[in-house]
Design a protein around this motif. Structure first.
Motif, PDB file in Angstrom:
ATOM      1  N   SER A 143       5.677  13.908  -4.341  1.00 52.68           N
ATOM      2  CA  SER A 143       6.656  13.273  -5.226  1.00 52.68           C
ATOM      3  C   SER A 143       7.035  11.890  -4.693  1.00 52.68           C
ATOM      4  N   ARG A 144       7.057  11.771  -3.366  1.00 57.30           N
ATOM      5  CA  ARG A 144       7.343  10.483  -2.751  1.00 57.30           C
ATOM      6  C   ARG A 144       6.233   9.494  -3.115  1.00 57.30           C
ATOM      7  N   ARG A 145       5.005  10.025  -3.123  1.00 61.15           N
ATOM      8  CA  ARG A 145       3.878   9.155  -3.433  1.00 61.15           C
ATOM      9  C   ARG A 145       3.908   8.705  -4.905  1.00 61.15           C
ATOM     10  N   SER A 146       4.249   9.627  -5.831  1.00 61.43           N
ATOM     11  CA  SER A 146       4.315   9.201  -7.236  1.00 61.43           C
ATOM     12  C   SER A 146       5.344   8.094  -7.399  1.00 61.43           C
ATOM     13  N   GLN A 147       6.463   8.232  -6.697  1.00 65.91           N
ATOM     14  CA  GLN A 147       7.504   7.204  -6.762  1.00 65.91           C
ATOM     15  C   GLN A 147       6.950   5.868  -6.290  1.00 65.91           C
ATOM     16  N   LYS A 148       6.199   5.918  -5.176  1.00 64.88           N
ATOM     17  CA  LYS A 148       5.633   4.684  -4.617  1.00 64.88           C
ATOM     18  C   LYS A 148       4.637   4.053  -5.576  1.00 64.88           C
ATOM     19  N   LEU A 149       3.822   4.889  -6.221  1.00 65.30           N
ATOM     20  CA  LEU A 149       2.823   4.375  -7.156  1.00 65.30           C
ATOM     21  C   LEU A 149       3.517   3.703  -8.341  1.00 65.30           C
ATOM     22  N   LEU A 150       4.622   4.315  -8.800  1.00 66.69           N
ATOM     23  CA  LEU A 150       5.373   3.712  -9.908  1.00 66.69           C
ATOM     24  C   LEU A 150       5.994   2.385  -9.493  1.00 66.69           C
ATOM     25  N   GLU A 151       6.473   2.347  -8.256  1.00 63.77           N
ATOM     26  CA  GLU A 151       7.081   1.108  -7.764  1.00 63.77           C
ATOM     27  C   GLU A 151       6.084  -0.047  -7.731  1.00 63.77           C
ATOM     28  N   ALA A 152       4.803   0.287  -7.574  1.00 72.22           N
ATOM     29  CA  ALA A 152       3.780  -0.751  -7.508  1.00 72.22           C
ATOM     30  C   ALA A 152       3.467  -1.337  -8.891  1.00 72.22           C
ATOM     31  N   ALA A 153       3.900  -0.648  -9.936  1.00 69.11           N
ATOM     32  CA  ALA A 153       3.581  -1.111 -11.295  1.00 69.11           C
ATOM     33  C   ALA A 153       4.477  -2.280 -11.689  1.00 69.11           C
ATOM     34  N   PRO A 154       3.919  -3.243 -12.448  1.00 71.80           N
ATOM     35  CA  PRO A 154       4.719  -4.387 -12.885  1.00 71.80           C
ATOM     36  C   PRO A 154       5.924  -3.963 -13.726  1.00 71.80           C
ATOM     37  N   ASP A 155       5.772  -2.893 -14.503  1.00 71.89           N
ATOM     38  CA  ASP A 155       6.869  -2.459 -15.359  1.00 71.89           C
ATOM     39  C   ASP A 155       6.772  -0.941 -15.560  1.00 71.89           C
ATOM     40  N   SER A 156       7.905  -0.242 -15.475  1.00 72.43           N
ATOM     41  CA  SER A 156       7.872   1.205 -15.703  1.00 72.43           C
ATOM     42  C   SER A 156       9.209   1.659 -16.294  1.00 72.43           C
ATOM     43  N   LYS A 157       9.189   2.828 -16.910  1.00 73.00           N
ATOM     44  CA  LYS A 157      10.412   3.352 -17.519  1.00 73.00           C
ATOM     45  C   LYS A 157      10.356   4.876 -17.507  1.00 73.00           C
ATOM     46  N   ASP A 158      11.402   5.515 -17.063  1.00 73.56           N
ATOM     47  CA  ASP A 158      11.516   6.977 -17.045  1.00 73.56           C
ATOM     48  C   ASP A 158      10.305   7.665 -16.416  1.00 73.56           C
ATOM     49  N   GLY A 159       9.790   7.113 -15.349  1.00 72.87           N
ATOM     50  CA  GLY A 159       8.650   7.746 -14.684  1.00 72.87           C
ATOM     51  C   GLY A 159       7.309   7.476 -15.348  1.00 72.87           C
ATOM     52  N   TYR A 160       7.268   6.556 -16.302  1.00 63.95           N
ATOM     53  CA  TYR A 160       6.004   6.195 -16.950  1.00 63.95           C
ATOM     54  C   TYR A 160       5.727   4.704 -16.742  1.00 63.95           C
ATOM     55  N   ALA A 170       0.836  -1.202   0.000  1.00 63.70           N
ATOM     56  CA  ALA A 170       0.000   0.000   0.000  1.00 63.70           C
ATOM     57  C   ALA A 170       0.872   1.253   0.000  1.00 63.70           C
ATOM     58  N   PRO A 171       0.655   2.168  -0.963  1.00 65.93           N
ATOM     59  CA  PRO A 171       1.497   3.364  -1.034  1.00 65.93           C
ATOM     60  C   PRO A 171       1.063   4.487  -0.085  1.00 65.93           C
ATOM     61  N   TYR A 172      -0.082   4.370   0.525  1.00 66.04           N
ATOM     62  CA  TYR A 172      -0.537   5.408   1.459  1.00 66.04           C
ATOM     63  C   TYR A 172      -1.562   4.814   2.432  1.00 66.04           C
ATOM     64  N   ASP A 173      -1.921   5.607   3.447  1.00 67.51           N
ATOM     65  CA  ASP A 173      -2.903   5.164   4.445  1.00 67.51           C
ATOM     66  C   ASP A 173      -4.315   5.519   4.004  1.00 67.51           C
ATOM     67  N   ALA A 174      -5.258   4.608   4.199  1.00 66.99           N
ATOM     68  CA  ALA A 174      -6.673   4.942   4.052  1.00 66.99           C
ATOM     69  C   ALA A 174      -7.018   5.989   5.111  1.00 66.99           C
ATOM     70  N   THR A 175      -8.058   6.774   4.877  1.00 65.77           N
ATOM     71  CA  THR A 175      -8.429   7.807   5.854  1.00 65.77           C
ATOM     72  C   THR A 175      -8.730   7.185   7.233  1.00 65.77           C
ATOM     73  N   VAL A 176      -9.415   6.049   7.250  1.00 64.08           N
ATOM     74  CA  VAL A 176      -9.720   5.428   8.558  1.00 64.08           C
ATOM     75  C   VAL A 176      -8.436   5.024   9.288  1.00 64.08           C
ATOM     76  N   ILE A 177      -7.414   4.626   8.538  1.00 68.58           N
ATOM     77  CA  ILE A 177      -6.140   4.233   9.151  1.00 68.58           C
ATOM     78  C   ILE A 177      -5.419   5.480   9.683  1.00 68.58           C
ATOM     79  N   LYS A 178      -5.464   6.540   8.878  1.00 63.38           N
ATOM     80  CA  LYS A 178      -4.866   7.792   9.322  1.00 63.38           C
ATOM     81  C   LYS A 178      -5.496   8.207  10.654  1.00 63.38           C
TER      82      LYS A 178
END
Lengths: 480, 98
Positions: free
Chosen positions: B74-91, A101-109
């Motif tokens: 920006s930290r969150r965008s990085q995390k979202l990209l990390e969750a993807a099966p495959d990514s390149k140059d931020g896409y 999970a990349p972030y917390d759900a609001t209930v978790i927050k």
């Protein structure tokens, strides 16, 4: 001291009085889970590091003599479709087996801000689709009251964890009964709040117009304390609502309880009927006025639900495409183009009940069937809601059974999806209408095949939107 | 009973597929469920408005201004990209569409 028996409020007081530390408390429950959950299987992931970190924070607050929030240091469990940052969140599906999970759900927050200690993520039916937790892609959870039986579902892991004394409260989600039915099967209290009371931000969507996050507690009071921590309007969920200012003012005098006549018909287990009727008798003795009410469109609620919920699910689960997140066949050299990535990933990693519901939802929304199925279901939903508006204008609270049967045996209903759907016959309408309902134990009976074991029978208290406090007060009066 | 061809068509729309052996079992279960939901047609819905949602809120907007790109986003965008099966140059990276 039997820590698993203390209420949230008692723990709060004992922490302040330094009878034990939050860290000791967390370690006690983590240890208990390690020793005893092998038999129940309520957890998919144990979050020991996070739990100990949160516990230390609570201990620091106590050491500094700062105000400790009510849930500070209190151990809890979270259904595995609710995001906790940095922790695996699987929805009990192979397609999210390694998803972090990349972030917390609001209930978790909200509960983290109070300092609650998250012990782990609980098992469930895959994507909350099921009534027994047998649809988990990983393993089946057992009912702590009788391990040959299911804990109910889809939030079966959360209900079992509370029932087994592995945590003080748990969060689940309820789309058609997924908190109330497992609460009933495991002998604990579970609330499905009225729609919009709790933010859905960070819960994996199944059917967005029906989903609500709610709480489990061993007692009604624990369930209530957990609910109070998670409710409230959230800018990140545009369907969450601000509660009316007077929602906490409750007067239980002259309480009028409505009994829907359509809910007490053939097909209900005799013991369930007897126990729920005895509970009604108790309320009458306590001075409540009992009246008969009618919900005339009850027979249409279940087919209506299975059209609306699956239609929404087919759209919501389109996001699992093997590209954005989750397990994927994108790296498989035999997979040639984008369409094949979609199809092969979904074919391989979705379980059979999830596929069945996506198929049904796609069918009822497809060209030529939309009016006959989906639009008709939306109209019937209006009728169902109208039934509740009428009944709740005559009565303060409606009282019904939660499940037509006792907790059933593991495997008993797995070969017949339709039979499984019927488990939710008393809980479904509440989500369609958007009202709130609590399941609490009405009584206990002997297990039919093992007289040494007692099985719980739940009852459901239903009230108008934002009248959760009325439900809780009436439930606590019964519990006494 | 729903035909095999119709099931294959719905599967295609659903981005799913079934092997021949699964198909027969699925056809039976699916037909039973459809037969059950058919009951809904008996409900009298003349002059009834369809309802999509249990609460009456519509068009909830936030203020029309950009959310500042702080460390958190920006930290969150990085995390979202990390969750993807495959990514390149931020896409996100996918196979060819055609």
């Amino acid at each position: 001291m039997e820590l698993e028996k203390l209420s949230i409020r008692q723990i709060h007081q004992d922490l302040i009085d330094k009878k034990f530390s939050a860290e000791e408390l967390a370690k006690f429950f983590l240890d208990k889970i390690r020793k005893e959950d092998g038999e129940i299987n309520s957890f998919i992931t144990i979050t020991e590091d996070l739990a100990l970190k949160q516990a230390k924070k609570a201990d620091e607050i106590i050491a500094k003599k700062n105000d400790l929030p009510l849930l500070g240091g209190v151990p809890c469990a979270i259904k595995d479709n609710i995001l906790v940052e940095g922790i695996k969140c699987t929805s009990a599906s192979k397609i999210l087996e390694n998803y972090i999970a990349p972030y917390d759900a609001t209930v978790i927050k909200k509960i983290k801000e109070q300092g609650a200690v998250i012990l782990g993520k609980t098992n469930m039916d895959e994507f909350a689709m099921g009534s027994s937790t047998e649809n988990s892609a990983f393993f089946c959870t057992k009912n702590p009251c009788d391990t040959s039986r299911v804990p109910g579902g889809s939030s079966g892991g959360s209900a079992a964890a509370v029932s087994a004394g592995f945590c003080k409260f748990a969060l689940g989600s309820d789309t058609g009964g997924s908190i109330r039915q497992p609460a009933s099967f495991c002998g604990v209290a579970g609330l499905k709040p009225s729609y919009g009371t709790v933010s859905r931000y960070g819960v994996m969507a199944y059917a967005s117009s029906l989903d609500q996050i709610g709480s489990f507690g061993k007692s009604v009071e624990d369930c209530r304390d957990a609910f109070k921590a998670i409710k409230g309007k959230d800018p990140l969920d545009s369907t969450s609502l601000k509660e009316p200012a007077d929602s906490e003012k409750i007067d239980l005098r002259n309480l009028k309880i409505g009994i829907p006549k359509e809910y007490f018909v053939a097909g209900m287990d005799k013991e369930v009927e007897k126990t729920v009727k005895e509970a009604i008798g108790k309320y009458e003795k306590m001075g409540a006025e009992i009246i008969e009410v009618s919900l005339p469109h009850t027979e249409y609620a279940l087919p209506c639900y299975y059209i609306i919920a699956t239609a929404e699910a087919s759209a919501n689960l389109a996001r699992f495409d093997g590209i954005k997140y989750g397990s994927s066949e994108v790296g498989n050299s035999e997979v040639k183009d984008l369409l094949e990535v979609y199809i092969k990933s979904r074919e391989k990693y979705f379980g059979s009940e999830v596929k069945r519901r996506i198929m049904l939802g796609t069918y009822v929304l497809s060209s030529g069937y939309y009016d006959a199925y989906y639009k008709q279901a939306q109209k019937v939903r209006s009728l169902v809601r109208g039934d509740f508006e009428k009944a709740l204008s005559r009565a303060d609270i409606l009282l019904t059974p939660v499940s037509p049967t006792l907790p059933f045996k593991i495997g008993e209903k797995m070969d017949d999806p339709l039979e499984m759907y019927l488990s939710d016959i008393y809980t479904i309408s509440i989500n369609l209408a958007g009202v709130g309902a609590l399941s609490l134990p009405a009584g206990w009976v002997e297990s039919p095949d093992d007289k040494a074991k007692k099985l719980p029978i739940g009852m459901q208290l239903i009230a108008k939107p934002f009248e959760e406090e009325k439900i809780f007060q009436a439930a606590m009066a019964f519990e006494k | 009973m729903i035909s095999e061809e119709e099931i294959k068509h719905i599967a295609k729309l659903s981005r799913l597929e079934f092997s021949e052996s699964q198909l027969e079992k699925f056809q039976k279960e699916f037909s039973a469920i459809l037969e059950y939901v058919e009951n809904l047609k008996k409900a009298d819905t003349k002059n009834v408005e369809p309802m999509a949602h249990s609460i009456k809120v519509a068009n909830v907007f936030r203020t029309d201004c950009a959310i500042e790109k702080g460390e958190d986003t920006s930290r969150r965008s990085q995390k979202l990209l990390e969750a993807a099966p495959d990514s390149k140059d931020g896409y996100l990276k996918s196979k060819a569409v055609f």
